[in-house]
Design a protein around this motif. Structure first.
Motif, PDB file in Angstrom:
ATOM      1  N   ILE A 139       0.855  -1.180   0.072  1.00  0.00           N
ATOM      2  CA  ILE A 139       0.100  -0.030  -0.172  1.00  0.00           C
ATOM      3  C   ILE A 139       0.967   1.301   0.145  1.00  0.00           C
ATOM      4  O   ILE A 139       0.702   2.004  -0.687  1.00  0.00           O
ATOM      5  CB  ILE A 139      -1.184   0.015   1.336  1.00  0.00           C
ATOM      6  N   THR A 158       2.227   1.824  -3.365  1.00  0.00           N
ATOM      7  CA  THR A 158       0.851   2.208  -4.225  1.00  0.00           C
ATOM      8  C   THR A 158       0.604   3.838  -4.132  1.00  0.00           C
ATOM      9  O   THR A 158       0.054   4.393  -4.888  1.00  0.00           O
ATOM     10  CB  THR A 158      -0.240   1.375  -3.539  1.00  0.00           C
ATOM     11  N   THR A 159       0.895   4.406  -2.796  1.00  0.00           N
ATOM     12  CA  THR A 159       0.741   5.641  -2.572  1.00  0.00           C
ATOM     13  C   THR A 159       1.789   6.219  -3.403  1.00  0.00           C
ATOM     14  O   THR A 159       1.451   7.483  -3.888  1.00  0.00           O
ATOM     15  CB  THR A 159       0.811   6.055  -0.802  1.00  0.00           C
ATOM     16  N   PHE A 175       0.960   6.323  -6.793  1.00  0.00           N
ATOM     17  CA  PHE A 175      -0.329   7.536  -7.174  1.00  0.00           C
ATOM     18  C   PHE A 175       0.313   8.968  -7.288  1.00  0.00           C
ATOM     19  O   PHE A 175      -0.296   9.488  -8.306  1.00  0.00           O
ATOM     20  CB  PHE A 175      -1.209   7.091  -5.728  1.00  0.00           C
ATOM     21  N   VAL A 178       7.165  -5.054  -5.739  1.00  0.00           N
ATOM     22  CA  VAL A 178       6.118  -5.600  -5.519  1.00  0.00           C
ATOM     23  C   VAL A 178       5.893  -7.161  -5.590  1.00  0.00           C
ATOM     24  O   VAL A 178       5.542  -7.957  -4.867  1.00  0.00           O
ATOM     25  CB  VAL A 178       4.890  -4.988  -6.095  1.00  0.00           C
ATOM     26  N   ILE A 211      -3.532  -4.392  -6.581  1.00  0.00           N
ATOM     27  CA  ILE A 211      -3.440  -3.376  -5.387  1.00  0.00           C
ATOM     28  C   ILE A 211      -2.478  -2.190  -6.027  1.00  0.00           C
ATOM     29  O   ILE A 211      -2.925  -1.095  -5.803  1.00  0.00           O
ATOM     30  CB  ILE A 211      -2.768  -3.842  -4.032  1.00  0.00           C
ATOM     31  N   HIS A 212      -1.587  -2.464  -6.739  1.00  0.00           N
ATOM     32  CA  HIS A 212      -0.517  -1.563  -7.052  1.00  0.00           C
ATOM     33  C   HIS A 212      -1.287  -0.716  -8.228  1.00  0.00           C
ATOM     34  O   HIS A 212      -0.948   0.521  -8.203  1.00  0.00           O
ATOM     35  CB  HIS A 212       0.837  -2.303  -7.624  1.00  0.00           C
ATOM     36  N   GLU A 213      -2.193  -1.241  -8.966  1.00  0.00           N
ATOM     37  CA  GLU A 213      -2.712  -0.563 -10.084  1.00  0.00           C
ATOM     38  C   GLU A 213      -3.867   0.064  -9.414  1.00  0.00           C
ATOM     39  O   GLU A 213      -4.343   0.953 -10.531  1.00  0.00           O
ATOM     40  CB  GLU A 213      -3.273  -1.765 -11.116  1.00  0.00           C
ATOM     41  N   ALA A 238      -3.373   2.594  -7.883  1.00  0.00           N
ATOM     42  CA  ALA A 238      -2.779   4.068  -8.133  1.00  0.00           C
ATOM     43  C   ALA A 238      -3.147   4.601  -9.218  1.00  0.00           C
ATOM     44  O   ALA A 238      -3.709   6.018  -9.045  1.00  0.00           O
ATOM     45  CB  ALA A 238      -1.019   3.822  -7.927  1.00  0.00           C
TER      46      ALA A 238
END
Length: 408
Positions: free
Chosen positions: A29, A32-33, A36, A139, A154-156, A158
């Motif tokens: 996460i 991912t931030t 983003f 990841v 989850i990564h996508e 972003a």
């Protein structure tokens, strides 16, 4: 770049400890931030374009070319990212990318001409391009291959959340600041995230493998690589390429107010935040090839409708088109990771993605912009949709490999 399936002692320990997705949810996460902020730094230009056009006295084609110069920088940076990560580790590469993004966006404060904006956009592309290969490597190093679809979904999150938030953040901040202030604000947050990652982030504590001529030659001689590059080009064209010029299309061709256009584009991306998780699960459950086939057929039709629809019924089309388009990426990255031997996965990302971004996020918006200058905005979206439809048949040409690297 070193990938999780290259079982050095250190890497094997990391892969073994990464068997539980839940165990590594926090670090994923955090990445991912960062992704983003990296992504929103590039796409926030889209909702600002109508204002920038007026401020700098630009044509549609000139405004669209900003995306091209961003992707040129992005292309160069992605291709060279292996040289950087091989020296300073994936972790430090992610940190450097975030901090330099902040410096570049602060520099936008001094932009007064189209050419100075071009320079900033090129430098922004260089800064943002460093992240993705290191992010993907980190990841996939945290979890086992059978959980890649979920982890990458989850990564996508972003970019999908970025599509929603970029227009909203732009409009909200422009209540108090100019478009330059919007850029600076995002840059400062990005730099802060990079600094925080040094102290609180996890993963990526390993260096990439420096690309060499033989590995690059072998990759470029793989037909499946070029098929995937085309598929990613179409996938990015259907999402980022469309998103980049859609607000301008709605304002210039359909007479919709800028605030309404940006709000509509943001609303169209809300559902994708949830859909991307379903796409990751579906990729693991049904196979990446089947998912990509379905996605391209439906997305192609919806993109054609963007060009055909009149103002009275274009809004439902705008809301539906990205719902299907974003489903490509978890399946696409999963497929890209298994078309080459394990040791070449990072290299495949480093070359396929920049080529795709050059086409989908650079050339596509530029062509749409010049067609818009010729009063052919509608034709641009029709041609793009037809290309996406035809791309669905290309998946039959892709040869996949198992976890050991053998062709299946």
């Amino acid at each position: 770049m070193v990938e999780p399936s290259v079982h050095t002692d250190t890497q094997k320990e990391q892969v073994d400890s990464g068997s539980s997705l839940r165990r590594h949810l926090g670090p994923i996460i955090f990445l991912t931030t960062i992704f983003f902020l990296n992504f929103i730094a590039r796409i926030v230009l889209s909702p600002l374009i109508p204002t920038i056009e007026k401020d700098l006295s630009l044509s549609h084609g000139e405004a669209g070319s900003f995306f091209l110069f961003t992707t040129i920088g992005y292309f160069i940076s992605l291709v060279c990212s292996g040289f950087v990560s091989s020296r300073i580790s994936h972790r430090m590469t992610i940190t450097v990318s975030s901090i330099v993004i902040g410096v570049v966006l602060v520099g936008v404060c001094f932009v007064e001409t189209a050419w100075s904006m071009v320079v900033c956009m090129f430098l922004l592309g260089l800064a943002t391009g460093l992240y993705l290969p290191s992010g993907i490597a980190t990841v996939t190093n945290l979890v086992d291959q059978h959980q890649w679809g979920k982890a990458l979904a989850i990564h996508e999150l972003a970019p999908n959340l970025g599509f929603v938030m970029a227009p909203l953040v732009a409009e909200m901040l422009m209540i108090w600041v100019s478009w330059r202030g919007v850029m600076v604000s995002i840059g400062l947050v990005s730099a802060l995230s990079g600094i925080c990652f040094i102290f609180f982030g996890r993963g990526g504590e390993f260096k990439g493998v420096k690309p060499n001529f033989d590995s690059i030659r072998n990759l470029l001689a793989t037909p499946s690589f070029w098929v995937m590059a085309i598929l990613f080009s179409l996938g990015i064209s259907s999402t980022l390429g469309t998103f980049s010029m859609l607000p301008l299309y709605l304002v210039a061709d359909h007479g919709i107010a800028r605030v309404e256009a940006n709000t509509l584009v943001a609303m169209s991306r809300v559902s994708t935040v949830v859909i991307v998780f379903f796409a990751g699960w579906a990729s693991d459950r049904f196979g990446a090839t089947k998912i990509i086939n379905v996605v391209f057929i439906v997305t192609g039709v919806m993109t054609v409708l963007l060009g055909i629809a009149n103002t009275s019924w274009i809004k439902p089309v705008i809301l539906l088109q990205p719902v299907f388009a974003v489903c490509f990426f978890p399946a696409g990255f999963a497929m890209l990771s298994v078309i080459v031997p394990p040791q070449s996965r990072g290299l495949a990302v480093s070359f396929a993605v920049p080529i795709a971004f050059m086409v989908g996020a650079g050339i596509t918006p530029t062509i749409i912009g010049f067609l818009g200058d010729a009063d052919q905005f509608k034709l641009a979206f029709i041609l793009l949709g037809a290309s996406i439809l035809l791309g669905g048949v290309l998946t039959r040409l892709v040869k996949l490999r198992d976890y050991e690297g053998k062709v299946v």
